[in-house]
Design a protein around this motif. Structure first.
Motif, mmCIF file in Angstrom:
data_model
loop_
_atom_site.group_PDB
_atom_site.id
_atom_site.type_symbol
_atom_site.label_atom_id
_atom_site.label_comp_id
_atom_site.label_asym_id
_atom_site.label_seq_id
_atom_site.Cartn_x
_atom_site.Cartn_y
_atom_site.Cartn_z
ATOM 1 N N GLU A 11 0.834 -1.204 0.000
ATOM 2 C CA GLU A 11 0.000 0.000 0.000
ATOM 3 C C GLU A 11 0.868 1.254 0.000
ATOM 4 N N LEU A 12 1.932 1.249 0.791
ATOM 5 C CA LEU A 12 2.852 2.377 0.838
ATOM 6 C C LEU A 12 3.545 2.574 -0.515
ATOM 7 N N ALA A 13 3.913 1.475 -1.116
ATOM 8 C CA ALA A 13 4.574 1.534 -2.412
ATOM 9 C C ALA A 13 3.614 2.102 -3.465
ATOM 10 N N GLU A 14 2.356 1.745 -3.379
ATOM 11 C CA GLU A 14 1.365 2.263 -4.320
ATOM 12 C C GLU A 14 1.075 3.745 -4.067
ATOM 13 N N GLU A 15 1.095 4.133 -2.798
ATOM 14 C CA GLU A 15 0.813 5.537 -2.447
ATOM 15 C C GLU A 15 1.915 6.459 -2.943
ATOM 16 N N LYS A 16 3.168 6.048 -2.884
ATOM 17 C CA LYS A 16 4.281 6.906 -3.320
ATOM 18 C C LYS A 16 4.160 7.285 -4.790
ATOM 19 N N PRO A 17 3.940 6.311 -5.716
ATOM 20 C CA PRO A 17 3.760 6.731 -7.109
ATOM 21 C C PRO A 17 2.488 7.558 -7.285
ATOM 22 N N ALA A 18 1.455 7.233 -6.538
ATOM 23 C CA ALA A 18 0.219 8.005 -6.640
ATOM 24 C C ALA A 18 0.466 9.437 -6.194
ATOM 25 N N LYS A 19 1.233 9.593 -5.094
ATOM 26 C CA LYS A 19 1.577 10.936 -4.622
ATOM 27 C C LYS A 19 2.443 11.639 -5.653
ATOM 28 N N LYS A 20 3.399 10.890 -6.241
ATOM 29 C CA LYS A 20 4.252 11.480 -7.254
ATOM 30 C C LYS A 20 3.413 11.901 -8.459
ATOM 31 N N LYS A 21 2.452 11.045 -8.845
ATOM 32 C CA LYS A 21 1.593 11.365 -9.970
ATOM 33 C C LYS A 21 0.728 12.586 -9.671
ATOM 34 N N SER A 22 0.167 12.638 -8.459
ATOM 35 C CA SER A 22 -0.704 13.770 -8.125
ATOM 36 C C SER A 22 0.093 15.059 -7.969
ATOM 37 N N SER A 23 1.303 15.004 -7.436
ATOM 38 C CA SER A 23 2.111 16.213 -7.320
ATOM 39 C C SER A 23 2.575 16.670 -8.702
ATOM 40 N N LYS A 24 2.861 15.719 -9.598
ATOM 41 C CA LYS A 24 3.240 16.065 -10.960
ATOM 42 C C LYS A 24 2.063 16.698 -11.691
ATOM 43 N N LYS A 25 0.876 16.146 -11.490
ATOM 44 C CA LYS A 25 -0.330 16.713 -12.101
ATOM 45 C C LYS A 25 -0.608 18.100 -11.541
ATOM 46 N N GLN A 26 -0.374 18.264 -10.253
ATOM 47 C CA GLN A 26 -0.578 19.562 -9.608
ATOM 48 C C GLN A 26 0.376 20.601 -10.210
ATOM 49 N N GLU A 27 1.640 20.198 -10.417
ATOM 50 C CA GLU A 27 2.616 21.104 -11.016
ATOM 51 C C GLU A 27 2.205 21.476 -12.436
ATOM 52 N N GLU A 28 1.751 20.468 -13.198
ATOM 53 C CA GLU A 28 1.305 20.732 -14.562
ATOM 54 C C GLU A 28 0.103 21.678 -14.578
ATOM 55 N N LEU A 29 -0.790 21.459 -13.625
ATOM 56 C CA LEU A 29 -1.973 22.320 -13.521
ATOM 57 C C LEU A 29 -1.562 23.751 -13.188
ATOM 58 N N GLU A 30 -0.666 23.915 -12.232
ATOM 59 C CA GLU A 30 -0.198 25.252 -11.860
ATOM 60 C C GLU A 30 0.513 25.926 -13.037
ATOM 61 N N LYS A 31 1.313 25.133 -13.760
ATOM 62 C CA LYS A 31 2.015 25.667 -14.921
ATOM 63 C C LYS A 31 1.010 26.113 -15.987
ATOM 64 N N ALA A 32 -0.003 25.313 -16.226
ATOM 65 C CA ALA A 32 -1.038 25.656 -17.208
ATOM 66 C C ALA A 32 -1.801 26.903 -16.771
ATOM 67 N N LEU A 33 -2.090 27.029 -15.480
ATOM 68 C CA LEU A 33 -2.782 28.218 -14.968
ATOM 69 C C LEU A 33 -1.926 29.474 -15.143
ATOM 70 N N LEU A 34 -0.628 29.355 -14.895
ATOM 71 C CA LEU A 34 0.271 30.491 -15.078
ATOM 72 C C LEU A 34 0.339 30.892 -16.554
ATOM 73 N N GLU A 35 0.415 29.897 -17.427
ATOM 74 C CA GLU A 35 0.433 30.188 -18.860
ATOM 75 C C GLU A 35 -0.870 30.855 -19.302
ATOM 76 N N ALA A 36 -1.981 30.366 -18.771
ATOM 77 C CA ALA A 36 -3.279 30.958 -19.109
ATOM 78 C C ALA A 36 -3.344 32.407 -18.619
ATOM 79 N N GLU A 37 -2.843 32.645 -17.424
ATOM 80 C CA GLU A 37 -2.846 34.010 -16.871
ATOM 81 C C GLU A 37 -1.947 34.924 -17.704
ATOM 82 N N GLU A 38 -0.792 34.419 -18.133
ATOM 83 C CA GLU A 38 0.121 35.192 -18.971
ATOM 84 C C GLU A 38 -0.520 35.497 -20.328
ATOM 85 N N SER A 39 -1.184 34.515 -20.905
ATOM 86 C CA SER A 39 -1.872 34.719 -22.181
ATOM 87 C C SER A 39 -2.992 35.743 -22.037
#
Length: 171
Positions: A11-39
């Protein structure tokens, strides 16, 4: 107990990639929001710049049109001068009356366009509206620098001088 520990580790092993995936998605989302704001910011800037350009070109076009009208009006001034000279030298009363009617119509066109005649006789010389073409000695009681006679009429529209009055000034 080993089974339980294995399950927890899995379960811990599964949570780590899930956390990595969700933090990566969060970063992508923040990056997309910044790009949208800049545009969005760039779009506002371009829109404002275009609006300023549109206003500026509209004002320039109106100004050019007005300057063109002023040039046409200024080209008509010699006609008025010639009509005035013709009236002053005409001996036939009927011809004089006809010329006077034409001159009145000419002056009405000028006044409808907002053009004013400059008549500076007796005023102090003003280089902003007059051009001195000759100087005469001042007679008794006359001040130096006073307009004695207008040789060619001057005209202005608003604050803009369309033709400077050519005057004779006292010394």
């Amino acid at each position: 107990m080993e089974n339980e520990e294995l399950k927890k580790e899995e379960e811990l092993a599964e949570e780590k990639p899930a956390k990595k995936k969700s933090s990566k998605k969060q970063e992508e989302l923040e990056k997309a929001l910044l790009e949208a704001e800049e545009s969005k910011r760039k779009w506002y800037a371009v829109t404002a710049e275009y609006e300023n350009y549109r206003r500026r070109t509209q004002n320039q076009a109106a100004q050019r049109y007005q300057e063109g009208r002023n040039d046409v009006i200024a080209a008509l001034f010699p006609i008025g001068d010639n009509l005035s000279r013709a009236i002053s030298t005409c001996s036939d009363e009927n011809t004089k009356q006809g010329l006077d009617m034409i001159l009145k119509a000419f002056n009405k066109v000028l006044s409808d366009e907002g053009v004013e005649e400059l008549d500076p006789v007796g005023e102090a010389f003003n280089a902003d509206t007059m051009e001195a073409i000759m100087a005469m000695p001042a007679e008794n009681g006359e001040e130096s620098g006073t307009v004695k006679q207008v040789y060619v009429k001057g005209y202005k529209k608003g604050e803009k001088v369309l033709r400077y009055a050519q005057v004779i000034v006292t010394q």
